[in-house]
Scaffold this active site. Structure first.
Site, PDB file in Angstrom:
ATOM      1  N   ASP A 195       0.837  -1.194   0.000  1.00  0.00           N
ATOM      2  CA  ASP A 195       0.000   0.000   0.000  1.00  0.00           C
ATOM      3  C   ASP A 195       0.879   1.254   0.000  1.00  0.00           C
ATOM      4  O   ASP A 195       1.867   1.304   0.722  1.00  0.00           O
ATOM      5  CB  ASP A 195      -0.872  -0.014   1.269  1.00  0.00           C
ATOM      6  CG  ASP A 195      -2.190   0.664   1.036  1.00  0.00           C
ATOM      7  OD1 ASP A 195      -2.438   1.089  -0.093  1.00  0.00           O
ATOM      8  OD2 ASP A 195      -2.967   0.779   1.998  1.00  0.00           O
TER       9      ASP A 195
HETATM   10  C1  FPP Z   1       6.502  -8.665 -10.916  1.00  0.00           C
HETATM   11  C2  FPP Z   1       5.959  -7.956  -9.756  1.00  0.00           C
HETATM   12  C3  FPP Z   1       5.988  -8.634  -8.463  1.00  0.00           C
HETATM   13  C4  FPP Z   1       5.503  -6.694  -9.896  1.00  0.00           C
HETATM   14  C5  FPP Z   1       4.917  -5.913  -8.813  1.00  0.00           C
HETATM   15  C6  FPP Z   1       4.577  -4.555  -9.316  1.00  0.00           C
HETATM   16  C7  FPP Z   1       3.945  -3.743  -8.208  1.00  0.00           C
HETATM   17  C8  FPP Z   1       4.831  -3.096  -7.205  1.00  0.00           C
HETATM   18  C9  FPP Z   1       2.609  -3.637  -8.185  1.00  0.00           C
HETATM   19  C10 FPP Z   1       1.872  -2.894  -7.143  1.00  0.00           C
HETATM   20  C11 FPP Z   1       0.535  -2.458  -7.688  1.00  0.00           C
HETATM   21  C12 FPP Z   1      -0.356  -1.785  -6.705  1.00  0.00           C
HETATM   22  C13 FPP Z   1      -1.778  -1.722  -7.126  1.00  0.00           C
HETATM   23  C14 FPP Z   1       0.093  -1.275  -5.520  1.00  0.00           C
HETATM   24  C15 FPP Z   1      -0.722  -0.593  -4.483  1.00  0.00           C
HETATM   25  O1  FPP Z   1      -0.310   0.768  -4.292  1.00  0.00           O
HETATM   26  P1  FPP Z   1      -1.411   1.872  -4.494  1.00  0.00           P
HETATM   27  O2  FPP Z   1      -1.471   2.156  -5.960  1.00  0.00           O
HETATM   28  O3  FPP Z   1      -2.695   1.398  -3.903  1.00  0.00           O
HETATM   29  O4  FPP Z   1      -0.870   3.137  -3.757  1.00  0.00           O
HETATM   30  P2  FPP Z   1      -1.752   4.156  -2.867  1.00  0.00           P
HETATM   31  O5  FPP Z   1      -2.169   3.375  -1.664  1.00  0.00           O
HETATM   32  O6  FPP Z   1      -0.789   5.262  -2.552  1.00  0.00           O
HETATM   33  O7  FPP Z   1      -2.908   4.617  -3.710  1.00  0.00           O
END
Ligand code: FPP
Length: 293
Positions: A46
């Protein structure tokens, strides 16, 4: 100091510092290993977008930094002897995000999974076996294909198991397992009936029929996507949030929930060490609860 968005640690100074850090870390892990070491850590990633906002980066760069943070955590877990690491990389609900964000994360995943397939990748250096967990049919074809390649390519790695939950929600996993289990029971009953008529009408005993009427816990767990891993010991949710967001509801009934204020890309060694110390403090209680289940 600003973020290192490309994970460039190539200068002599940073290499030297890295080696020193490595020694200190191993020493620290030796001390930690005197107590019980958790077997399974799970992470709700997150705060990637908030991290990008905080440092005035493009939104996608936050996800990239999240990926580098994950690689460091994976390395530390491997050194500490944690066997299973599970991450919530993309939920089924995340497909409802803006199309260009979904596209960016899928592209990033595709690129990073391809990178993991390389000889010199952390997966091969550290002997990490990768599983992709979830309803993989929902992924774009090219991501699914490369994910399947990565699972195949790492199937003989024996040290750490990395479970990447994509197109996953816990309720979807439970429904899927119940459906699979019912289908299996149905097939068995049909097979019994067929052999009954072949055997010239021998009646299936009531006990046998009873046995096939209910789904039990063990049956259900067999059909979970997460069936390859034991229950979680510590669940991390970064950004100080304490919601479970439909992640591993079944597998987290007796785990420690740890929610540091750090955004996911900021998660580091100190958070890992602190969580393990807390785990060791509550370990006798968790063990007692597990034996009662
Ligand atoms: C190959 C591999 C393992 C890749 C992983 C890539 C990766 C880090 C994906 C995370 C995607 C995601 C929706 C994260 C949540 O942060 P958020 O967008 O909800 O952030 P926020 O809470 O600030 O809105």
């Amino acid at each position: 100091m600003g973020p290192d968005t490309e994970n460039n640690g190539d200068s002599v100074a940073s290499k030297l510092f890295g080696t020193l850090n490595g020694f200190m870390r191993k020493f620290l892990f030796r001390i930690l290993s005197v107590g019980p070491v958790p077997n399974h850590l799970a992470f709700i990633l997150d705060g990637n977008r908030r991290y990008a906002k905080k440092w005035k980066l493009q939104e996608g760069t936050g996800h990239k930094c999240g990926f580098w943070a994950l690689m460091s955590i994976l390395k530390y877990c491997n050194e500490l002897g944690v066997k299973y690491v599970t991450i919530y990389a993309f939920s089924i609900d995340n497909f409802k995000r803006r199309p260009n964000e979904v596209q960016y994360v899928m592209d990033l995943m595709h690129e990073k999974i391809e990178g993991l397939l390389k000889e010199e990748s952390i997966m091969n250096q550290y002997g990490v076996r990768v599983y992709f967990i979830g309803n993989l049919k929902l992924l774009p074809e090219r991501v699914r294909v490369v994910a399947e390649k990565a699972m195949k390519a790492t199937e003989n790695n024996k040290n750490t198991v990395l479970l990447i939950c994509v197109a996953y929600t816990s309720t979807d996993e439970i429904v899927h397992a119940a459906q699979e289990s019912c289908q299996h029971e149905w097939d068995e009953i049909q097979a019994m009936k067929a052999s009954e008529s072949n055997d010239g009408g021998e009646i299936i005993s009531n006990e046998n029929q009873e046995e096939h009427r209910f789904i039990n816990l063990v049956d259900l767990e067999k059909y979970f996507y997460m069936g390859v891993a034991p229950d979680v010991d510590i669940l991390f949710r970064t950004s100080g949030e304490t919601r479970l967001s439909n992640f591993l509801l079944w597998q987290t009934s007796t785990c420690l929930l740890y929610s540091p204020r750090a955004l996911f890309p900021e998660l580091g060694l100190r958070h890992l060490v602190w969580s393990v110390l807390n785990f060791q403090r509550v370990y006798p209680y968790l063990e007692r609860r597990r034996k009662q289940v």
